[in-house]
Design a protein around this motif. Structure first.
Motif, PDB file in Angstrom:
ATOM      1  N   THR A 100       0.817  -1.224   0.000  1.00  0.00           N
ATOM      2  CA  THR A 100       0.000   0.000   0.000  1.00  0.00           C
ATOM      3  C   THR A 100       0.850   1.273   0.000  1.00  0.00           C
ATOM      4  N   ARG A 101       1.924   1.275   0.782  1.00  0.00           N
ATOM      5  CA  ARG A 101       2.749   2.496   0.896  1.00  0.00           C
ATOM      6  C   ARG A 101       4.120   2.335   0.230  1.00  0.00           C
ATOM      7  N   ILE A 102       4.260   1.302  -0.596  1.00  0.00           N
ATOM      8  CA  ILE A 102       5.543   1.096  -1.279  1.00  0.00           C
ATOM      9  C   ILE A 102       5.585   1.989  -2.519  1.00  0.00           C
ATOM     10  N   PRO A 103       6.639   2.827  -2.660  1.00  0.00           N
ATOM     11  CA  PRO A 103       6.649   3.776  -3.781  1.00  0.00           C
ATOM     12  C   PRO A 103       6.784   3.092  -5.155  1.00  0.00           C
ATOM     13  N   GLU A 104       6.449   3.877  -6.163  1.00  0.00           N
ATOM     14  CA  GLU A 104       6.368   3.356  -7.533  1.00  0.00           C
ATOM     15  C   GLU A 104       7.660   2.663  -7.986  1.00  0.00           C
TER      16      GLU A 104
END
Ligand SMILES: Nc1ncnc2c1ncn2[C@@H]1O[C@H](COP(=O)(O)OP(=O)(O)OP(=O)(O)O)[C@@H](O)[C@H]1O
Ligand SMILES: [Mg+2]
Length: 264
Positions: free
Chosen positions: A71-75
Motif C-alpha cells: 500500500t505504501r511502497i513507492p512506484e
C-alpha cells in the motif's frame, strides 16, 4: 496476484475541490487475467492504474502484490513487477537516443533470463526481437527513436516493456493516439505478447469492440466504482450493443438522479 481491498482515493480532501475518485473499490486480479476496462471520462480508470502502480497512494484501503502489503511502497520499488504503457507514444522511449541505446537502457532493468553485455550478440538479439514487429526496425538500430512513427514507437515501447517480463502489464489507452491501422497492429502485437509470454494484463480502452474482442474479463467503471465485472463465458457472450446499452442506462440513471436533486 494483485489485490485491492476497499480502496478509496480522495483528491484535495477538505477543500471545495474535494473529489472522491475511487470509492471503496475491491478487486482481485488473477494470474493470467487479461482484463479490459471501459468507462466514461473521469470514471477513475487511470486512477486505478496509478493506485496499482504506486504513483498514487490510496486514502484508505490496502494494495497487495503477491500477497505482500504494498500500500505504501513507492512506484520505483514496484517497477520490477509492473510495466505500464501510456496513450502518448513519446512517453515510453527517449526520442534523442538510438533504438539500440533505448533497448540497452531498458535491458538494464532486466530482460529476465537474458544476460546483457555490450557486444555484437546483444545487437543480434535486439534485431531478432524487433523482426516480428514487421516494421523494419531491425534495420534501424542506429536511428534516433524520435524519427519513428507513433505506431512504430508504441510497438517498440511495448516490446521493451514485455522483454522485462512484468508480472502485470498496464495499458492505458495505449492505441488511442494511433491511426486505425497502426492501432490494430499494436493491438495484435499486444495480444501476441500477452499470449506468448503468458502475461497478466489490464487494458483501458474507450473502444467497446476492443474491450469485448480482447481479454478474458471486462470491467466497467463509473464515478469511482467498478459497476460491471464479467469474465469467462459471460464475457464471450457480451455484444457491443449490450455494453453500449448498459453504458447508457447508467448515464440515464445519473441524469435522473441529478434531476431528482434539482426538483427536491
Ligand atoms: N492527480 C490528481 N489530482 C486531482 N484530481 C485528480 C487527479 N487524478 C485524477 N483526478 C480526478 O479523478 C477523477 C478520475 O480521473 P481519472 O484520470 O482516473 O479518469 P479516467 O477514467 O482515466 O478518465 P479518462 O477516460 O478521461 O482518461 C477525475 O475527476 C479527475 O479529475
Ligand atoms: Mg484515463
Amino acid at each position: 496476484m494483485i489485490t485491492l481491498e476497499s480502496i478509496s482515493k480522495v483528491f484535495h480532501p477538505g477543500t471545495v475541490n474535494e473529489n472522491l475518485a475511487m470509492d471503496n473499490v475491491s478487486l482481485k486480479v488473477n494470474p493470467g487475467d487479461f482484463i479490459t476496462i471501459v468507462g466514461s471520462n473521469g470514471a477513475g480508470k487511470t486512477t486505478l492504474f496509478n493506485l496499482i502502480s504506486g504513483s498514487l497512494f490510496p486514502s484508505t484501503g490496502k494494495v497487495s502484490i503477491h500477497d505482500k502489503d504494498m500500500t505504501r511502497i513507492p512506484e520505483y520499488r514496484r517497477a520490477k513487477f509492473i510495466g505500464r504503457i501510456f496513450q502518448d507514444p513519446t512517453l515510453g522511449t527517449a526520442a534523442n537516443m538510438s533504438l539500440e541505446d533505448n533497448m540497452v537502457i531498458c535491458s538494464k532493468k532486466g530482460f529476465k533470463g537474458i544476460k546483457m553485455s555490450l557486444n555484437a550478440s546483444k545487437r543480434k538479439f535486439f534485431q531478432e526481437e524487433l523482426k516480428p514487429l514487421e516494421m523494419g526496425l531491425e534495420n534501424r538500430l542506429k536511428d534516433n527513436v524520435g524519427l519513428l512513427s507513433g505506431g512504430q514507437r508504441q510497438a517498440l515501447t511495448l516490446l521493451m516493456t514485455v522483454l522485462s517480463r512484468p508480472d502485470l502489464l498496464l495499458l492505458d489507452e495505449h492505441t488511442a493516439a494511433l491511426d486505425p491501422r497502426n492501432a490494430q497492429i499494436v493491438l495484435d502485437l499486444t495480444q501476441q505478447f500477452i499470449t506468448d509470454y503468458n502475461l497478466t494484463a489490464m487494458m483501458i480502452t474507450h473502444n467497446m469492440k476492443h474491450a469485448i474482442d480482447y481479454g478474458n474479463r471486462l470491467l466497467m467503471m463509473d464515478k469511482g466504482h467498478i459497476i460491471l465485472d464479467v469474465s469467462g463465458e459471460e464475457k464471450k457472450r457480451l455484444t457491443v450493443d449490450a455494453l453500449v446499452k448498459k453504458f447508457h442506462e447508467i448515464k440515464k440513471e445519473e441524469y435522473a438522479t441529478d434531476e431528482d436533486l434539482l426538483v427536491t
